[in-house]
Design a protein around this motif. Structure first.
Motif, PDB file in Angstrom:
ATOM      1  N   LEU A 185       0.852  -1.169   0.000  1.00  0.00           N
ATOM      2  CA  LEU A 185       0.000   0.000   0.000  1.00  0.00           C
ATOM      3  C   LEU A 185       0.898   1.233   0.000  1.00  0.00           C
ATOM      4  N   ALA A 186       0.581   2.213  -0.804  1.00  0.00           N
ATOM      5  CA  ALA A 186       1.328   3.461  -0.831  1.00  0.00           C
ATOM      6  C   ALA A 186       0.378   4.621  -0.575  1.00  0.00           C
ATOM      7  N   ILE A 187       0.803   5.533   0.302  1.00  0.00           N
ATOM      8  CA  ILE A 187       0.059   6.757   0.589  1.00  0.00           C
ATOM      9  C   ILE A 187       0.976   7.905   0.203  1.00  0.00           C
ATOM     10  N   VAL A 188       0.503   8.779  -0.692  1.00  0.00           N
ATOM     11  CA  VAL A 188       1.321   9.898  -1.147  1.00  0.00           C
ATOM     12  C   VAL A 188       0.554  11.197  -0.921  1.00  0.00           C
ATOM     13  N   PHE A 189       1.179  12.108  -0.172  1.00  0.00           N
ATOM     14  CA  PHE A 189       0.629  13.449  -0.009  1.00  0.00           C
ATOM     15  C   PHE A 189       1.366  14.341  -0.989  1.00  0.00           C
ATOM     16  N   GLY A 190       0.675  14.841  -1.997  1.00  0.00           N
ATOM     17  CA  GLY A 190       1.275  15.667  -3.031  1.00  0.00           C
ATOM     18  C   GLY A 190       1.623  17.056  -2.529  1.00  0.00           C
ATOM     19  N   VAL A 191       2.192  17.846  -3.416  1.00  0.00           N
ATOM     20  CA  VAL A 191       2.714  19.169  -3.076  1.00  0.00           C
ATOM     21  C   VAL A 191       1.680  20.059  -2.402  1.00  0.00           C
ATOM     22  N   THR A 192       0.436  19.993  -2.826  1.00  0.00           N
ATOM     23  CA  THR A 192      -0.578  20.887  -2.259  1.00  0.00           C
ATOM     24  C   THR A 192      -1.479  20.196  -1.236  1.00  0.00           C
ATOM     25  N   SER A 193      -1.136  19.002  -0.814  1.00  0.00           N
ATOM     26  CA  SER A 193      -1.956  18.285   0.170  1.00  0.00           C
ATOM     27  C   SER A 193      -1.951  19.006   1.499  1.00  0.00           C
ATOM     28  N   ALA A 194      -3.130  19.154   2.088  1.00  0.00           N
ATOM     29  CA  ALA A 194      -3.224  19.825   3.382  1.00  0.00           C
ATOM     30  C   ALA A 194      -4.403  19.287   4.174  1.00  0.00           C
TER      31      ALA A 194
ATOM     32  N   PHE B 257      11.290  -0.915  -1.925  1.00  0.00           N
ATOM     33  CA  PHE B 257      11.179  -0.027  -0.768  1.00  0.00           C
ATOM     34  C   PHE B 257       9.799  -0.192  -0.146  1.00  0.00           C
ATOM     35  N   GLY B 258       9.700  -0.146   1.185  1.00  0.00           N
ATOM     36  CA  GLY B 258       8.401  -0.148   1.862  1.00  0.00           C
ATOM     37  C   GLY B 258       7.515  -1.311   1.483  1.00  0.00           C
ATOM     38  N   ALA B 259       7.938  -2.517   1.827  1.00  0.00           N
ATOM     39  CA  ALA B 259       7.204  -3.711   1.392  1.00  0.00           C
ATOM     40  C   ALA B 259       5.787  -3.784   1.962  1.00  0.00           C
ATOM     41  N   GLY B 260       5.611  -3.405   3.230  1.00  0.00           N
ATOM     42  CA  GLY B 260       4.271  -3.435   3.811  1.00  0.00           C
ATOM     43  C   GLY B 260       3.485  -2.183   3.485  1.00  0.00           C
ATOM     44  N   LEU B 261       4.109  -1.022   3.739  1.00  0.00           N
ATOM     45  CA  LEU B 261       3.437   0.260   3.565  1.00  0.00           C
ATOM     46  C   LEU B 261       4.482   1.317   3.242  1.00  0.00           C
ATOM     47  N   ALA B 262       4.194   2.167   2.271  1.00  0.00           N
ATOM     48  CA  ALA B 262       5.070   3.300   1.952  1.00  0.00           C
ATOM     49  C   ALA B 262       4.250   4.577   2.087  1.00  0.00           C
TER      50      ALA B 262
ATOM     51  N   ALA C 107      11.877  -5.846   2.118  1.00  0.00           N
ATOM     52  CA  ALA C 107      12.238  -4.802   1.150  1.00  0.00           C
ATOM     53  C   ALA C 107      13.706  -4.971   0.791  1.00  0.00           C
ATOM     54  N   THR C 108      14.006  -4.939  -0.475  1.00  0.00           N
ATOM     55  CA  THR C 108      15.392  -5.083  -0.922  1.00  0.00           C
ATOM     56  C   THR C 108      16.246  -3.942  -0.383  1.00  0.00           C
ATOM     57  N   GLN C 109      15.727  -2.715  -0.395  1.00  0.00           N
ATOM     58  CA  GLN C 109      16.502  -1.550   0.019  1.00  0.00           C
ATOM     59  C   GLN C 109      16.166  -1.069   1.436  1.00  0.00           C
TER      60      GLN C 109
ATOM     61  N   LEU D 217       8.032   2.214   5.079  1.00  0.00           N
ATOM     62  CA  LEU D 217       8.974   3.235   4.619  1.00  0.00           C
ATOM     63  C   LEU D 217       8.279   4.585   4.717  1.00  0.00           C
ATOM     64  N   LEU D 218       8.917   5.541   5.390  1.00  0.00           N
ATOM     65  CA  LEU D 218       8.416   6.907   5.475  1.00  0.00           C
ATOM     66  C   LEU D 218       9.402   7.821   4.766  1.00  0.00           C
ATOM     67  N   VAL D 219       8.915   8.665   3.863  1.00  0.00           N
ATOM     68  CA  VAL D 219       9.755   9.658   3.206  1.00  0.00           C
ATOM     69  C   VAL D 219       9.086  11.010   3.413  1.00  0.00           C
ATOM     70  N   LEU D 220       9.744  11.849   4.194  1.00  0.00           N
ATOM     71  CA  LEU D 220       9.234  13.194   4.470  1.00  0.00           C
ATOM     72  C   LEU D 220      10.146  14.164   3.749  1.00  0.00           C
TER      73      LEU D 220
END
Length: 176
Positions: A1-10, A28-33, A58-60, A66-69
């Motif tokens: 599952l991937a959750i992405v907050f785009g540039v204008t997400s608020a 990256f992020g095998a369970g949740l990204a 996850a290979t990496q 995986l959290l990317v802020l």
């Protein structure tokens, strides 16, 4: 599952309750990204105590999560709260969870990661942070790094399987 907050997400709130992320594999992020893009503001993700991440690989980075802020020049104030079980996940970096956070150059509020009432059991990483790896980067005298905290959590029997004898690793890895 991937959750992405785009540039204008608020002002979005996402709750993950009583979910199981089992036997997944990814780069990256095998369970949740979860990815929070630059300038996304005041978004919240809450992962409840009854959710579990088990046997993900996850290979990496980020076997379970995986959290990317990303970097931001505004008022980021995004928060991730994790209260879950992580069992037997693996990755090169952050067997159970990996978090990458950039600097907020002109920000007046910080992104936050709160881990509470969680268990990290028998997770494995090849390079560092078998339970949890947090990597932040900032510029000198500019911005604020991620605010991270962990309390009332169990970290047991997590292992590092270093790729070379000269590697230095830890169960909870922090890098800047």
């Amino acid at each position: 599952l991937a959750i992405v907050f785009g540039v204008t997400s608020a002002d979005n709130i996402i709750q993950i309750t009583s979910c199981s992320f089992l036997n997944n594999s990814a780069l990256f992020g095998a369970g949740l990204a979860i990815v929070v893009s630059s300038n996304a503001t005041s978004n919240q993700v809450v992962i409840s105590q009854s959710s579990q991440f088990s046997f993900n690989s996850a290979t990496q980075a980020g076997g379970g999560i995986l959290l990317v802020l990303s970097t931001s020049d505004g008022l980021p104030n995004n928060s991730i709260t994790v209260s879950a079980s992580f069992v037997s996940n693996s990755a090169s970096l952050g067997g159970a969870m990996a978090c990458f956070s950039g600097y907020q150059m002109y920000a007046t509020q910080q992104n936050s990661l709160t881990i509470t009432q969680s268990s990290f059991i028998a997770n494995m990483a090849y390079r560092g942070g078998s339970a949890l790896s947090i990597v932040t980067w900032t510029k000198v005298n500019r911005g604020y790094p991620l605010v991270a905290s962990m309390d009332q959590s169990n970290v047991t029997s997590n292992t590092i399987s270093a790729l070379s004898p000269s590697s230095t690793s830890s169960v909870v890895g922090l890098g800047t």
